[in-house]
Design a protein around this motif. Structure first.
Motif, PDB file in Angstrom:
ATOM      1  N   HIS A 158      -2.247   4.723  -7.037  1.00 34.64           N
ATOM      2  CA  HIS A 158      -0.814   4.856  -6.761  1.00 34.64           C
ATOM      3  C   HIS A 158      -0.066   3.610  -7.219  1.00 34.64           C
ATOM      4  CE1 HIS A 158      -0.609   8.599  -4.263  1.00 34.64           C
ATOM      5  NE2 HIS A 158      -1.911   8.379  -4.236  1.00 34.64           N
ATOM      6  N   MET A 159      -0.631   2.444  -6.994  1.00 30.58           N
ATOM      7  CA  MET A 159      -0.002   1.223  -7.486  1.00 30.58           C
ATOM      8  C   MET A 159       0.026   1.217  -9.009  1.00 30.58           C
ATOM      9  SD  MET A 159      -1.127  -2.751  -7.055  1.00 30.58           S
ATOM     10  CE  MET A 159       0.120  -3.991  -6.756  1.00 30.58           C
ATOM     11  N   GLU A 160      -1.045   1.683  -9.630  1.00 27.82           N
ATOM     12  CA  GLU A 160      -1.102   1.707 -11.090  1.00 27.82           C
ATOM     13  C   GLU A 160      -0.016   2.606 -11.671  1.00 27.82           C
ATOM     14  OE1 GLU A 160      -5.812   0.877 -11.965  1.00 27.82           O
ATOM     15  OE2 GLU A 160      -5.239   2.905 -11.327  1.00 27.82           O
ATOM     16  N   LYS A 161       0.314   3.673 -10.959  1.00 28.13           N
ATOM     17  CA  LYS A 161       1.395   4.554 -11.425  1.00 28.13           C
ATOM     18  C   LYS A 161       2.742   3.864 -11.318  1.00 28.13           C
ATOM     19  CE  LYS A 161      -1.044   8.888 -10.662  1.00 28.13           C
ATOM     20  NZ  LYS A 161      -1.053  10.239 -10.054  1.00 28.13           N
ATOM     21  N   TYR A 162       2.928   3.070 -10.269  1.00 28.64           N
ATOM     22  CA  TYR A 162       4.149   2.272 -10.196  1.00 28.64           C
ATOM     23  C   TYR A 162       4.209   1.266 -11.348  1.00 28.64           C
ATOM     24  CZ  TYR A 162       5.713   3.869  -5.564  1.00 28.64           C
ATOM     25  OH  TYR A 162       6.208   4.619  -4.511  1.00 28.64           O
ATOM     26  N   GLN A 163       3.081   0.656 -11.665  1.00 24.27           N
ATOM     27  CA  GLN A 163       3.044  -0.308 -12.762  1.00 24.27           C
ATOM     28  C   GLN A 163       3.470   0.321 -14.077  1.00 24.27           C
ATOM     29  OE1 GLN A 163      -1.094  -1.696 -11.921  1.00 24.27           O
ATOM     30  NE2 GLN A 163      -0.229  -3.736 -12.157  1.00 24.27           N
ATOM     31  N   ALA A 196       0.832  -1.213   0.000  1.00 25.12           N
ATOM     32  CA  ALA A 196       0.000   0.000   0.000  1.00 25.12           C
ATOM     33  C   ALA A 196       0.860   1.254   0.000  1.00 25.12           C
ATOM     34  CB  ALA A 196      -0.956  -0.003   1.191  1.00 25.12           C
ATOM     35  N   GLY A 197       1.843   1.299  -0.881  1.00 26.19           N
ATOM     36  CA  GLY A 197       2.802   2.392  -0.894  1.00 26.19           C
ATOM     37  C   GLY A 197       2.363   3.577  -1.737  1.00 26.19           C
ATOM     38  N   PRO A 198       2.499   4.802  -1.232  1.00 25.10           N
ATOM     39  CA  PRO A 198       2.214   6.002  -2.030  1.00 25.10           C
ATOM     40  C   PRO A 198       3.239   6.176  -3.148  1.00 25.10           C
ATOM     41  CG  PRO A 198       2.155   6.500   0.324  1.00 25.10           C
ATOM     42  CD  PRO A 198       2.782   5.143   0.171  1.00 25.10           C
ATOM     43  N   PHE A 199       2.780   6.758  -4.233  1.00 25.14           N
ATOM     44  CA  PHE A 199       3.651   7.090  -5.360  1.00 25.14           C
ATOM     45  C   PHE A 199       4.041   8.562  -5.349  1.00 25.14           C
ATOM     46  CE2 PHE A 199       4.297   8.453  -9.790  1.00 25.14           C
ATOM     47  CZ  PHE A 199       5.228   7.523 -10.229  1.00 25.14           C
ATOM     48  N   GLU A 200       3.152   9.391  -4.815  1.00 27.21           N
ATOM     49  CA  GLU A 200       3.341  10.840  -4.823  1.00 27.21           C
ATOM     50  C   GLU A 200       2.450  11.461  -3.751  1.00 27.21           C
ATOM     51  OE1 GLU A 200       2.139  11.883  -8.748  1.00 27.21           O
ATOM     52  OE2 GLU A 200       0.106  11.119  -8.480  1.00 27.21           O
ATOM     53  N   PRO A 201       2.620  12.745  -3.444  1.00 25.02           N
ATOM     54  CA  PRO A 201       1.758  13.390  -2.447  1.00 25.02           C
ATOM     55  C   PRO A 201       0.282  13.292  -2.844  1.00 25.02           C
ATOM     56  CG  PRO A 201       3.638  14.779  -2.949  1.00 25.02           C
ATOM     57  CD  PRO A 201       3.659  13.658  -3.953  1.00 25.02           C
ATOM     58  N   ASP A 202      -0.559  13.142  -1.827  1.00 27.09           N
ATOM     59  CA  ASP A 202      -1.999  13.003  -2.047  1.00 27.09           C
ATOM     60  C   ASP A 202      -2.674  13.313  -0.722  1.00 27.09           C
ATOM     61  OD1 ASP A 202      -4.478  12.368  -3.150  1.00 27.09           O
ATOM     62  OD2 ASP A 202      -3.775  10.488  -4.038  1.00 27.09           O
ATOM     63  N   ASN A 203      -3.967  13.254  -0.701  1.00 28.53           N
ATOM     64  CA  ASN A 203      -4.703  13.401   0.551  1.00 28.53           C
ATOM     65  C   ASN A 203      -4.882  12.020   1.168  1.00 28.53           C
ATOM     66  OD1 ASN A 203      -6.394  13.923   2.687  1.00 28.53           O
ATOM     67  ND2 ASN A 203      -8.061  14.755   1.479  1.00 28.53           N
ATOM     68  N   PHE A 204      -3.994  11.684   2.088  1.00 30.52           N
ATOM     69  CA  PHE A 204      -4.040  10.381   2.742  1.00 30.52           C
ATOM     70  C   PHE A 204      -4.812  10.495   4.048  1.00 30.52           C
ATOM     71  CE2 PHE A 204       0.186  10.527   0.524  1.00 30.52           C
ATOM     72  CZ  PHE A 204      -0.159   9.693  -0.523  1.00 30.52           C
ATOM     73  N   GLY A 205      -6.070  10.790   3.961  1.00 31.97           N
ATOM     74  CA  GLY A 205      -6.878  10.934   5.160  1.00 31.97           C
ATOM     75  C   GLY A 205      -6.524  12.167   5.965  1.00 31.97           C
ATOM     76  N   GLY A 206      -6.169  13.253   5.295  1.00 33.78           N
ATOM     77  CA  GLY A 206      -5.837  14.503   5.970  1.00 33.78           C
ATOM     78  C   GLY A 206      -4.370  14.861   5.914  1.00 33.78           C
TER      79      GLY A 206
END
Length: 205
Positions: free
Chosen positions: A167-172, A119-129
């Motif tokens: 985010h996983m799709e961007k890693y793919q 469940a790794g982030p690829f870039e900044p996002d709104n991760f629950g605040g």
């Protein structure tokens, strides 16, 4: 010799300190004595892997508002205890940390048998605040990760409400030769047991 596994847990990270303070004002405290104890797979990782493994599960600094330099320093303090062919496992913020570390820091003084990112982030996002804080890296450099680690495994669930599946799709898109394990209904891997992870670690040995 036992197979070493080094696991880094998740956490929260904020670019804006005032947003962090707001989260402290609004969040419900965890582990209240009147609430039932919730079992997490990470708490039994050492027992689940068994006698053939030496499992490191360090508590990373200030996980409520994590800072990359603090995590980097604490990770490196463990280097003298690690042998060759370590299996690295990072969950959520821990996965974000490992990607940034490999992209920006000098090579490790030991070889890595596998890098498993949950469940790794690829870039900044709104991760629950929160937004990932200073763990952000240059996403154009992500293909270089394949040059530094020969075996990379991503695991992510399509219904993850914290780190969206995109985010996983961007890693793919940029690491097509990595291994991708997709779940339909595992949330943010907030579960008592994670047999698929145990099997994946064992398969790397």
């Amino acid at each position: 010799m036992k197979q070493q596994v080094f696991y880094i847990h998740g956490g929260s990270a904020y670019s804006d300190y005032d947003v962090f303070l707001d989260s402290l004002r609004s969040d419900i405290p965890r582990d209240l004595p009147m609430l039932p104890k919730v079992k997490r797979w990470s708490e039994t990782l050492r027992e689940d892997l068994g006698e053939g493994f030496e499992v490191f599960t360090p508590r990373m600094p200030n996980s409520q508002n994590a800072k990359y330099e603090e995590w980097k320093l604490w990770f490196e303090r463990h280097f003298e205890y690690l042998d060759q062919d370590v299996i690295l496992v990072g969950w959520s913020q821990g996965a974000y940390f490992f990607v940034k570390y490999f992209l920006e820091e000098d090579p490790l003084p030991f070889s890595v048998k596998a890098l498993i990112l949950l469940a790794g982030p690829f870039e900044p996002d709104n991760f629950g605040g929160e937004d990932g804080g200073d763990f952000e890296f240059d996403t154009d450099d992500v293909p270089e990760l394949a040059e530094k680690v020969s075996k990379i495994i991503f695991m992510h669930s399509k219904d993850d409400p914290v780190v969206p599946f995109r985010h996983m799709e961007k890693y793919q898109d940029v690491l097509p030769l990595a291994e991708y394990v997709v779940f339909e209904d595992r949330n943010h891997f907030l579960q008592p047991d994670f047999p698929e992870l145990i099997q994946k670690i064992e398969s790397c040995v």
